[in-house]
Design an enzyme around this catalytic site. Structure first.
Site, PDB file in Angstrom:
ATOM      1  N   SER A 142      50.316  63.276  47.914  1.00 37.08           N
ATOM      2  CA  SER A 142      50.094  64.555  48.592  1.00 37.08           C
ATOM      3  C   SER A 142      51.404  64.954  49.240  1.00 37.08           C
ATOM      4  O   SER A 142      52.262  64.092  49.501  1.00 37.08           O
ATOM      5  CB  SER A 142      49.026  64.359  49.668  1.00 37.08           C
ATOM      6  OG  SER A 142      48.996  65.452  50.564  1.00 37.08           O
ATOM      7  N   TYR A 199      45.669  60.860  57.913  1.00 34.95           N
ATOM      8  CA  TYR A 199      45.800  61.125  56.479  1.00 34.95           C
ATOM      9  C   TYR A 199      47.255  61.020  56.041  1.00 34.95           C
ATOM     10  O   TYR A 199      47.576  60.435  54.999  1.00 34.95           O
ATOM     11  CB  TYR A 199      45.231  62.517  56.193  1.00 34.95           C
ATOM     12  CG  TYR A 199      45.288  62.957  54.760  1.00 34.95           C
ATOM     13  CD1 TYR A 199      44.624  62.235  53.765  1.00 34.95           C
ATOM     14  CD2 TYR A 199      45.976  64.107  54.384  1.00 34.95           C
ATOM     15  CE1 TYR A 199      44.661  62.655  52.435  1.00 34.95           C
ATOM     16  CE2 TYR A 199      46.010  64.532  53.075  1.00 34.95           C
ATOM     17  CZ  TYR A 199      45.354  63.798  52.098  1.00 34.95           C
ATOM     18  OH  TYR A 199      45.395  64.214  50.779  1.00 34.95           O
TER      19      TYR A 199
HETATM   20  C1  8X3 Z   1      46.273  67.744  50.815  1.00 39.82           C
HETATM   21  C2  8X3 Z   1      47.376  68.453  51.503  1.00 39.82           C
HETATM   22  O1  8X3 Z   1      47.984  69.742  53.609  1.00 39.82           O
HETATM   23  O2  8X3 Z   1      45.695  69.004  53.443  1.00 39.82           O
HETATM   24  O3  8X3 Z   1      46.624  66.511  50.333  1.00 39.82           O
HETATM   25  O4  8X3 Z   1      47.432  67.426  53.892  1.00 39.82           O
HETATM   26  S1  8X3 Z   1      47.077  68.659  53.172  1.00 39.82           S
END
Ligand code: 8X3
Length: 259
Positions: free
Chosen positions: A144, A157
């Site tokens: 990502s 995340y």
């Molecule tokens: C998804 C991109 O901007 O939501 O992997 O982290 S974000």
């Protein structure tokens, strides 16, 4: 332009994790169209079975195998089915919550690390011998833009995706000289049925806000297209890292919204 390379017989199998929806399902469809026998894995058996049927009905080849990528014993058992495979797409993962560091739930952080990093580690370790045995293997890590830079509310995340990014980068160093390449695809804002909904525990209002006013977020097909392109380059071409975002997104924190 170099024509897509047709998969050689020894490398015709492509395993896709998280294939029950979104980027995983779209990637499975596109790799099947490119001539791979696709092995669809995800926890939700009914979904991947339906997708396998759909791909089969379109004249391509797919089988479904229910698998939790965080369950190492199950992953090892799954891997015994293959002597050789050509492609592993580590796509399973996702975000949980968007809380600041001060109040984020450690359990969310743990689960994100488990799915995004340990899941990728499990599949990659278990299938590396079969990828190598094919004489022409490709590991794809779907990370990502969160794996390359941070943003407020994203730390859990972001930390997990940085882990996936480091795994890909390090593996590439460690296996150079073997017939396996490592491709990382890092998408930015992608509008799928589930990503934002899962992140916000099913809260549709919060999920919708993510994409509010953004002209054209990427679609799962846009990302799948990129993965399929990278995978079908000739074997000696290693697309190390591909970052893709919608035109309306200049960075993790700079998004143009027409409100
Ligand atoms: C998804 C991109 O901007 O939501 O992997 O982290 S974000």
């Amino acid at each position: 332009m170099t024509a897509p390379a047709a998969p050689s017989p020894a490398s015709r199998i492509a395993v896709v994790t998280g294939a029950s929806s979104g980027i995983g399902a779209a990637t499975a469809r596109q790799l099947a169209e490119a001539g791979y026998r696709v092995v669809l894995t995800a926890r939700r058996k009914d979904r991947i079975e339906a997708l396998a049927e759909e791909i089969g009905a379109a004249g391509h080849s797919a089988v479904a195998y229910a698998l939790d990528v965080t369950d190492r014993a199950a992953v090892d058992e799954f891997a015994t089915a293959f002597r050789t495979i050509g492609v592993l797409v580590n796509n399973a993962g996702g975000a949980l919550g968007a809380d600041p560091v001060a109040t984020g739930d450690p359990e969310d952080w743990r689960r994100m690390y488990e799915t995004n990093v340990i899941g990728t580690l499990n599949l990659t370790q278990a299938l590396l011998p079969a990828l190598t045995a094919s004489g022409d293997g490709t590991v794809v890590v779907v990370s990502s833009t969160a794996g390359l830079g941070t943003y407020e509310g994203g730390a859990g995340y972001v930390a997990a995706k940085h882990g996936a990014h480091v795994l890909a980068e390090t593996l590439r160093l460690e296996i150079v000289g073997t017939p396996v390449r490592v491709i990382e695809v890092a998408p930015g804002m992608v509008k799928t049925d589930e990503f934002a909904l899962t992140r916000f525990g099913g809260d549709e209002g919060k999920a919708a806000k993510v994409y509010e006013g953004v002209a054209e977020p990427l679609t799962a097909d846009d990302v799948a297209d990129t993965i399929a392109w990278a995978v079908t380059r000739p074997s000696h071409v290693n697309v190390d890292l591909l970052v893709l975002r919608p035109r309306a997104q200049a960075s993790n924190t700079k998004v143009h919204r027409e409100l």
